[in-house]
Scaffold this motif. Structure first.
Motif, mmCIF file in Angstrom:
data_model
loop_
_atom_site.group_PDB
_atom_site.id
_atom_site.type_symbol
_atom_site.label_atom_id
_atom_site.label_comp_id
_atom_site.label_asym_id
_atom_site.label_seq_id
_atom_site.Cartn_x
_atom_site.Cartn_y
_atom_site.Cartn_z
ATOM 1 N N ARG A 14 71.031 34.085 16.101
ATOM 2 C CA ARG A 14 70.858 35.523 16.269
ATOM 3 C C ARG A 14 69.416 35.937 16.520
ATOM 4 N N PRO B 237 71.169 37.918 22.002
ATOM 5 C CA PRO B 237 71.693 39.244 21.611
ATOM 6 C C PRO B 237 73.033 39.098 20.908
ATOM 7 N N SER B 238 73.418 40.120 20.199
ATOM 8 C CA SER B 238 74.633 40.042 19.386
ATOM 9 C C SER B 238 75.892 39.870 20.229
ATOM 10 N N TRP B 239 75.894 40.398 21.485
ATOM 11 C CA TRP B 239 77.098 40.277 22.301
ATOM 12 C C TRP B 239 77.317 38.833 22.766
ATOM 13 N N ILE B 240 76.321 37.956 22.594
ATOM 14 C CA ILE B 240 76.485 36.534 22.883
ATOM 15 C C ILE B 240 76.694 35.750 21.582
ATOM 16 N N SER B 241 75.853 35.993 20.585
ATOM 17 C CA SER B 241 75.913 35.201 19.355
ATOM 18 C C SER B 241 77.195 35.446 18.555
ATOM 19 N N THR B 242 77.690 36.681 18.548
ATOM 20 C CA THR B 242 78.875 36.980 17.744
ATOM 21 C C THR B 242 80.127 36.244 18.222
ATOM 22 N N PRO B 243 80.474 36.277 19.526
ATOM 23 C CA PRO B 243 81.645 35.497 19.970
ATOM 24 C C PRO B 243 81.483 33.993 19.762
#
Length: 269
Positions: free
Chosen positions: A106, A110-116
């Motif tokens: 993280r 960005p969160s839209w990459i790390s979260t999935p």
């Protein structure tokens, strides 16, 4: 008088019990004890059953002595297949985990990459390897391929998670220093991130190789190749002296994996 009263009050406080009774904690412990007693009764666990089980275990061990190595060719073929499953799955799982760990960090993504990506890693870690092996056996059939795919998934669930957490603990000063030179993302990863986590990544990888050596014998029990299938067949035939020989070979395999891990850690220390 006020001074005397305050002195007496202080003395009373000093004489108070420092370990005050906490009814909430006591109630929780009581619930735990009640649940344990209920679980023992619900599963019909008793000292009699344990005593009978120890007696059966002694009979089983007596039938396993001496070990029978007469079918050494069958042992060797199963051992070689287990080694191949462990090595191939470890290499593939480590390679995939390297990229997934980077994308799951993280502090780099960005969160839209790390979260999935983190959700994918958590999914790989959700089920026991035996359950995953059953699914792959039903999907691709019996044999080594199901075992390799199973251990690749298990490797991703372990290494990628720890690698991502290791990256999140790095010092960003080196990252900013490399970025200030105008370096691109790949150069930042190679020259600022990897030097800080490489030793830990090697440690994670060697541990996973050791784990895959053990699991490669386990997933064979459900038909995913390796020495586990030979072990399961021997149990079904009540061929306990051959079971003892297989267990000795598995122990030797695990000891070899431990020896190999120590060598790798010494090289990259």
């Amino acid at each position: 008088m006020a001074g005397v009263n305050s002195t007496r009050l202080g003395a009373n406080k000093d004489r108070e019990n420092p370990f005050k009774h906490n009814w909430l904690v006591s109630s929780l412990w009581l619930l735990v004890v009640c649940y344990i007693v209920y679980s023992f009764n619900a599963m019909d666990l008793s000292l009699g059953r344990i005593s009978d089980g120890l007696g059966h275990a002694s009979d089983l061990l007596a039938r396993m002595v001496p070990p029978n190595f007469s079918r050494w060719s069958l042992l060797l073929s199963g051992l070689i297949e287990s080694l191949e499953i462990a090595v191939i799955s470890s290499i593939c799982g480590i390679f995939i985990s390297l990229f997934l760990g980077l994308f799951a960090a993280r502090n780099l993504m960005p969160s839209w990459i790390s979260t999935p990506v983190r959700a994918l890693i958590a999914l790989c870690r959700t089920f026991h390897p035996v359950i995953i092996a059953i699914l792959f056996v039903k999907s691709v059939g019996f044999g080594a391929l199901a075992g390799i795919l199973t251990l690749v998934v298990a490797s991703i669930g372990f290494i990628a998670k720890l690698f991502a957490e290791a990256i999140e603990e790095i010092s960003l000063k080196q990252v900013e220093a490399i970025r200030a030179t105008g370096a691109g993302f790949t150069s930042i990863i190679l020259f600022s991130v990897m030097p800080q986590v490489f030793a830990r990544f090697i440690g994670f990888s060697t541990y996973q190789l050791d784990s895959n050596l053990r699991n490669s014998t386990m997933v064979g029990i459900v038909g995913a190749g390796g020495l586990g299938g030979t072990l399961f067949s021997a149990f079904q035939r009540f061929d306990y002296d051959f079971v003892a020989a297989i267990l000795i070979v598995i122990i030797a395999l695990i000891m070899f994996g431990e020896f190999l891990s120590n060598i790798v850690r010494h090289i990259f220390r």
